[in-house]
Design a protein around this motif. Sequence first.
Motif, mmCIF file in Angstrom:
data_model
loop_
_atom_site.group_PDB
_atom_site.id
_atom_site.type_symbol
_atom_site.label_atom_id
_atom_site.label_comp_id
_atom_site.label_asym_id
_atom_site.label_seq_id
_atom_site.Cartn_x
_atom_site.Cartn_y
_atom_site.Cartn_z
ATOM 1 N N TYR A 239 0.843 -1.194 0.000
ATOM 2 C CA TYR A 239 0.000 0.000 0.000
ATOM 3 C C TYR A 239 0.880 1.246 0.000
ATOM 4 O O TYR A 239 1.961 1.257 0.585
ATOM 5 C CB TYR A 239 -0.901 0.032 1.231
ATOM 6 N N PHE B 132 -4.175 0.699 -2.154
ATOM 7 C CA PHE B 132 -3.711 -0.623 -2.575
ATOM 8 C C PHE B 132 -2.896 -0.533 -3.858
ATOM 9 O O PHE B 132 -3.360 0.035 -4.852
ATOM 10 C CB PHE B 132 -4.928 -1.523 -2.777
ATOM 11 N N GLN C 98 -1.035 -7.152 -4.754
ATOM 12 C CA GLN C 98 -0.955 -8.240 -3.795
ATOM 13 C C GLN C 98 -0.280 -9.438 -4.451
ATOM 14 O O GLN C 98 -0.487 -9.692 -5.647
ATOM 15 C CB GLN C 98 -2.350 -8.649 -3.316
ATOM 16 N N ASN D 5 -1.680 -11.179 -7.479
ATOM 17 C CA ASN D 5 -3.074 -11.557 -7.243
ATOM 18 C C ASN D 5 -3.919 -10.310 -7.056
ATOM 19 O O ASN D 5 -4.575 -10.132 -6.052
ATOM 20 C CB ASN D 5 -3.153 -12.457 -6.008
ATOM 21 N N GLY D 6 -3.881 -9.434 -8.028
ATOM 22 C CA GLY D 6 -4.672 -8.210 -7.938
ATOM 23 C C GLY D 6 -3.769 -6.997 -7.928
ATOM 24 O O GLY D 6 -2.681 -7.011 -7.340
ATOM 25 N N ARG D 7 -4.216 -5.946 -8.578
ATOM 26 C CA ARG D 7 -3.436 -4.725 -8.709
ATOM 27 C C ARG D 7 -4.365 -3.528 -8.637
ATOM 28 O O ARG D 7 -5.472 -3.550 -9.185
ATOM 29 C CB ARG D 7 -2.704 -4.729 -10.056
ATOM 30 N N PHE E 8 -12.434 -13.253 4.850
ATOM 31 C CA PHE E 8 -11.644 -12.136 5.349
ATOM 32 C C PHE E 8 -10.498 -12.653 6.198
ATOM 33 O O PHE E 8 -10.705 -13.379 7.160
ATOM 34 C CB PHE E 8 -12.521 -11.202 6.181
ATOM 35 N N GLU F 64 -7.220 -11.227 8.338
ATOM 36 C CA GLU F 64 -6.608 -10.013 8.849
ATOM 37 C C GLU F 64 -5.261 -9.800 8.194
ATOM 38 O O GLU F 64 -4.459 -10.734 8.079
ATOM 39 C CB GLU F 64 -6.445 -10.095 10.354
ATOM 40 N N GLN F 65 -5.034 -8.584 7.750
ATOM 41 C CA GLN F 65 -3.744 -8.209 7.190
ATOM 42 C C GLN F 65 -2.934 -7.525 8.277
ATOM 43 O O GLN F 65 -3.395 -6.586 8.911
ATOM 44 C CB GLN F 65 -3.928 -7.275 5.984
ATOM 45 N N PHE G 241 0.136 -5.312 9.244
ATOM 46 C CA PHE G 241 0.967 -4.311 8.590
ATOM 47 C C PHE G 241 2.329 -4.162 9.259
ATOM 48 O O PHE G 241 2.451 -4.249 10.494
ATOM 49 C CB PHE G 241 0.266 -2.946 8.602
#
Lengths: 110, 114
Positions: free
Chosen positions: B35, B45, B48, B55-57, B100, B102-103, B105
Amino acid sequence: QQQVKQSPQSLIVQKGGISIINCAYENTAFDYFPWYQQFPGKGPALLIAIRPDVSEKKEGRFTISFNKSAKQFSLHIMDSQPGDSATYFCAGVSGSRLTFGEGTQLTVNP
Amino acid sequence: ETGVTQSPTHLIKTRGQQVTLRCSSQSGHNTVSWYQQALGQGPQFIFQYYREEENGRGNFPPRFSGLQFPNYSSELNVNALELDDSALYLCASSPGGTGFNEQYFGPGTRLTVT
């Protein structure tokens, strides 16, 4: 594209008071709504999160209220303490991607 | 259990240069997200990585690129730095899987472009 709008930008409350932060979202693909707390020099840390099929979730002094039809949710901090002074971010989750609000800087005066 | 670590803590670069930021994920986590947090803003974001694959941008130009290694640590590379790239870059790791997660950081890398 701002998909999560957060207010207020800053908030000052007295010790023992209630802090309320509001968020509104646009993306109906969000399937989870977390709140993060960030202290200076630190990364955000998860505080509490809610699924869209639940209207309220409480953990200790922290409560999320969720209104799916209005696409709004809020964080209530009861009995606010000086140690709660931090920046708070709401977010929406879609496919494990977090979309954050702009943040609310909370100051709790002793 | 070691948390998410990032290096360096601070970095000063000149416009047009290239930079590499590093992230070590938390033990047991196979997913890393990056991020960008501009001053006074929420994190945005970038992309990932899940098991070494993107896996996603987010809405960032191709000069922002990344890697994930077999030990699930990750790098963020930014080419042709611009003044607007000055920000706190956050790395977050999560255990992956459905639903979901948890990320967690890291403390971030503060990049200043002059």
